[in-house]
Design an enzyme around this catalytic site. Structure first.
Site, PDB file in Angstrom:
ATOM      1  N   GLY A 152      -2.571  38.893 -17.251  1.00 25.56           N
ATOM      2  CA  GLY A 152      -2.089  38.702 -15.896  1.00 25.56           C
ATOM      3  C   GLY A 152      -2.638  39.766 -14.957  1.00 25.56           C
ATOM      4  O   GLY A 152      -3.158  40.798 -15.395  1.00 25.56           O
ATOM      5  N   CYS A 153      -2.494  39.514 -13.671  1.00 30.53           N
ATOM      6  CA  CYS A 153      -3.056  40.437 -12.676  1.00 30.53           C
ATOM      7  C   CYS A 153      -2.316  41.774 -12.687  1.00 30.53           C
ATOM      8  O   CYS A 153      -2.928  42.831 -12.859  1.00 30.53           O
ATOM      9  CB  CYS A 153      -3.043  39.788 -11.296  1.00 30.53           C
ATOM     10  SG  CYS A 153      -1.452  39.101 -10.795  1.00 30.53           S
ATOM     11  N   TYR A 154      -0.999  41.736 -12.518  1.00 30.57           N
ATOM     12  CA  TYR A 154      -0.250  42.994 -12.552  1.00 30.57           C
ATOM     13  C   TYR A 154      -0.426  43.715 -13.899  1.00 30.57           C
ATOM     14  O   TYR A 154      -0.646  44.925 -13.925  1.00 30.57           O
ATOM     15  CB  TYR A 154       1.244  42.739 -12.309  1.00 30.57           C
ATOM     16  CG  TYR A 154       1.655  42.400 -10.895  1.00 30.57           C
ATOM     17  CD1 TYR A 154       1.405  43.277  -9.842  1.00 30.57           C
ATOM     18  CD2 TYR A 154       2.345  41.226 -10.619  1.00 30.57           C
ATOM     19  CE1 TYR A 154       1.832  42.977  -8.553  1.00 30.57           C
ATOM     20  CE2 TYR A 154       2.770  40.919  -9.326  1.00 30.57           C
ATOM     21  CZ  TYR A 154       2.515  41.800  -8.300  1.00 30.57           C
ATOM     22  OH  TYR A 154       2.939  41.510  -7.026  1.00 30.57           O
TER      23      TYR A 154
END
Lengths: 349, 349, 349, 349
Positions: A152-154
């Site tokens: 995921g991005c975070y």
């Protein structure tokens, strides 16, 4: 064309999908042979994305694993959470390499997935097969793999900012707080008040406080690196900008480690890793300094007054946080240089 | 390295300069051998632009034609107006190819230059030598040239939107109005209230009404194409965004030409020109659809009620409006494909 | 409370509605007694607009003319186009004063309404009763009226910029071009790609070219002032900001009128009109300079080279372009000072 | 005018000054009698702020305590740090009430001031006289005072978010982390790369990490409330928007206090305080929901997994964080209702 592979993109009309197209069009060893959408099959790709006029002239294909297998060697799944749980196994069975950009195969524990994603978890046997593609940390697993769960991005931004310290055992693992800020493209192209311009512009707020689905993903990575369970606080915020994530990370430093020691630890950990730039002491990254690129830039500061370290970690959420890392993983899966097709600079200003 | 040329950039610390660096780093036939600044010579380039950390490790050179000639084959002058008037001749005498991104060699009439730029005009003999590099219109002149005056950002957008109609003689030449809107990067990195975030954000306004220096540049191009003097109205506005220009152009259509005829005229005029995309009838370009790319996108509409045509022309002011067109001109000067090193897609969203 | 009237707002959950609430809460002679919504009746107003926490504690009422008539003296209709055509007559019959912020009663010619709005037009007998509330031009009609059609946002900005010249007969009426730019709040709170942050931010584009429904409204006003039909070109654009409209208006000046003469004409026309500020010659308004206020600011420039005048007219689309002008009209309807409750400054920066 | 006082504003051309003008113009008991600037004395106020055309017609006065004392009863000092240290005593000696919006009289310990502000500290005898005007916490001190040090923007947001818990002794005082985000207007109207639109727009970054001058101010307030020294971590960030601060605050909750208990604690602490709105459990404030208003909105969440509380505190930095709180303090100094002249709603959207 000898030496190139054929790629298909499912969910190609979302922001992750269109960014994959931008990157793969520049990749010397990949040809896009199918752009796929369940909702817009049959339409011209450029009906939804006129910026690709004269560049992508294809119509959108339907989701059909047999068809995809006849046209492609690798498939990127850039679909919403809950979709690839069902489709990834089919693409794998059809003999394709699969890179899943959704959260469906990232969490090893199905009950945790269900709690945070509110979907039934994927088949555990496939979850087990999926390699978690945090390239700078678990890249060795990705080499030659056929099925990658793209982070995921975070979690990419947070984990890259913390892993060296966690692996070294230099921080109190119960003290980790990740205060993260993302541009609006992270919410996708779907429409809601939280992506409505007049609501988001000139506004700043936190969301999903103490219940964001990326919390267990970050904890899983750090627990694996630490060799013991890690529980942490994670707060995402929305920034009135399109691209970029900055994670501001706090932890208690142990055993009196100095700023210089920690900086050297990071420098060594990321030595030779093309896409992580550890900034000199006293310098800190801004999201614009990685915009459009696959870089993760890291800066850090130790406060002797509190014994706390503050780490800043910046990425472009659509590149290193999604499509760029997916291409980096493809490169590793194929045994190519991890920077193949990704060696361009940030777009500034 | 065989087949490559060496490039130097004067004024490399401005936005035009840093965009040239981004583009030339991706150009397969060019190597940057000197980044030059009169004000910051001796400093690390990345002190001012940390997004190029680990990419550009050079220190800034001083402005020294002899030195540049020893290190480079071509020099880009990305300096403020009034500087290259004096320096371009020196670089030419030193044997370098010169591409000037400023306004100093664009206007053939020195008195007009002086009136609008408030500087003494350049030596007329050099002004005569400078080829005006509007590639899609005057590209034949650029082939093999040694000295190119790279067009201004607004003039590029406006002229590409008007030239086919002007050349065809289908509009009333006294009826032209160009209402242009630019992102803030067009004002450069210098500081003033009109580049101050809190003043510009959530704001929209016109500036230099009826006196912007790009007015005579557009008139000169259209006069040359028309074969008679053209006088027009040009109004620039500032948009609270970083990149992009949209020109909304109005003119009286003559002899009852239809929308379909005009559209076909544009299609044919730009046939085979890689960087101009004439949109289908009923579709109009947005600046974001060309962001980061060298495209100029054009759409048009004829209103039978008024007999007027409305033309929309969109570019990225830093690419097609500055650095990208400069690279395109370099390609033509060298006899290369005009798209060499420029064949990447817009960055969207 | 003696001396005050009771107001109801239908469509109170849109941006026009919530701005009416902000303004009426500050109005010394008005009490809001009902906030109304067809879609959210029964819910707390603050569920949708938490910025009014502890200020508006009401639940939303349903649309019920009898109920409204029992609770209020005046009703504001801030509903989408096509709704008040049916409901306004009912509120009028119930004895309420009505101010309609939609386009349903602005156009005298039903066939033109139908062509541009794609709805069946309102009952012509009610259209005839509706006073067009462009306060600075037709304010005399509004005094004591019971039913006002509040002008559109673009038409307010455009007409105030043109009326003095049109009335004086100093311009060629066939030469009028209005190039208008609006913030995104003008598109309302509804969701679409053109209000999606990632699509609109860092973007600029025109829309509804040669077919926007405000074209005939502007033409109707200018025709009425001119005493003959006026046909013009109107192009709306979207600016990546929330509030504000700037209209850049072009026309051919006749009989050699000078800039000073035109400026004096405007100064005199708007003398004593509190909400129009004619800027000194050489100064031009920015949208931020009227933000949050009921001002319309006007600047102008004459170009002797082309014989053309350029007029800049700036408003806050939600105030002077909607809710503020509606309150101004209420003031006139009631015989109060037109600035009652509206005498606050712009919010800057 | 009986019942009103006369106000002068020094530093009236900065953002704090112009916001004071907006607020005081609406205040029923205050008349602005002098707008003062050391750098622009003699100029028309509207030369720098044309949004006040026809509203403020004054010229700027020079800084002259005698003159000010002859024209005003109270003076607001909205000057940069380091200026009022010298001038405030003169205004006090001249018999004026003084409200200082700078940091010069906030910190009791001169050596701490010097370390963080890099200026010589003010005369300690005057520092002692200055009442720290955090109205909701120390309002009793402000009642009737003649000299108020108006709190900083970040300290207002942070302290209001923490004081109830600190006073109750329910958190580990060594565990406090304040991750704060501010709009760009907090940096003032001065020009630098960090207020340059093209640098800040589409960008997010932290600054002055572990060394911002508001750190000791927050610590001083919490130490005073706690009755023991508090040391904490404070990280400010810049958000690409003009107005607004959101502080995300973390602390370890002690003795197993529940979310409901903490929420009730806040509700009771701020009972009757007009400008603090404690949001219902599960709801959190956004900066846009307080924009243009004097509110501080607070939300909170307790995570049972970590034992940590997360508090969100939002203000408009120019209102509650500067000019609005200054007017609130004036109200208290004069013995008026603290909401006098400040009872308007946020501007939304």
């Amino acid at each position: 064309m000898s030496g190139t592979i054929r790629a298909a993109i499912v969910g190609s009309t979302g922001y992750g999908g269109v960014e994959l197209i931008r990157l793969l069009l520049q990749h010397p060893k990949v040809r896009i042979t199918s752009v796929i959408s369940s909702s817009a099959a049959g339409q011209l790709y450029t009906d939804g994305y006129p910026h690709l006029t004269e560049i992508i002239t294809d119509r959108l294909d339907a989701v059909d694993p047999e068809l995809v297998a006849s046209k492609a060697d690798v498939v990127f799944l850039a679909t919403p959470h809950g979709v690839s749980a069902a489709t990834a196994p089919k693409f794998l069975e059809a003999g394709l390499k699969v890179i899943d950009l959704s959260g469906d195969f990232r969490l090893q524990d199905g009950s945790v997935y269900e709690k945070y994603y509110k979907h039934a978890p994927a088949d555990p046997s496939y979850v087990k097969k999926a390699v978690y593609g945090l390239a700078e940390v678990f890249g060795a697993d990705v080499n030659g793999a056929s099925f990658v769960a793209n982070p995921g991005c975070y979690p990419t931004s947070a984990a890259l900012g913390l892993v060296p310290l966690v692996q070294a055992g230099w921080i109190d693992l119960d003290s980790i707080i990740i205060d993260a800020k993302s541009g609006v493209s992270g919410a996708g192209r779907g429409m809601s008040l939280t992506t409505h311009f007049s609501e988001v512009n000139e506004n700043f707020f936190a969301y999903k406080i103490n219940k964001h689905q990326h919390t267990p993903e970050i904890e899983q990575t750090l627990s694996r690196v630490a060799g013991r369970p890690v529980t942490l606080t994670f707060t995402p915020h929305l920034v009135p900008m399109t691209r970029g994530i900055l994670s501001t990370i706090y932890a208690k430093l142990e055993n009196g480690r100095t700023e210089a020691e920690v900086h050297e630890l990071y420098r060594q950990y990321y030595e030779g890793r093309r896409f992580v730039r550890v900034r000199p002491l006293g310098k800190f990254p801004a999201t614009k300094e990685v915009a459009g690129s696959n870089y993760c830039d890291i800066g850090l500061s130790v406060d002797a007054r509190t014994g706390r370290i503050t780490i800043l970690s910046a990425i472009d959420n659509l590149v290193k946080g999604a499509a760029g890392q997916a291409v980096q993983n493809l490169n590793l899966m194929m045994g190519w240089d991890e920077a193949e097709g990704l060696a361009f600079t940030p777009v500034y200003p």
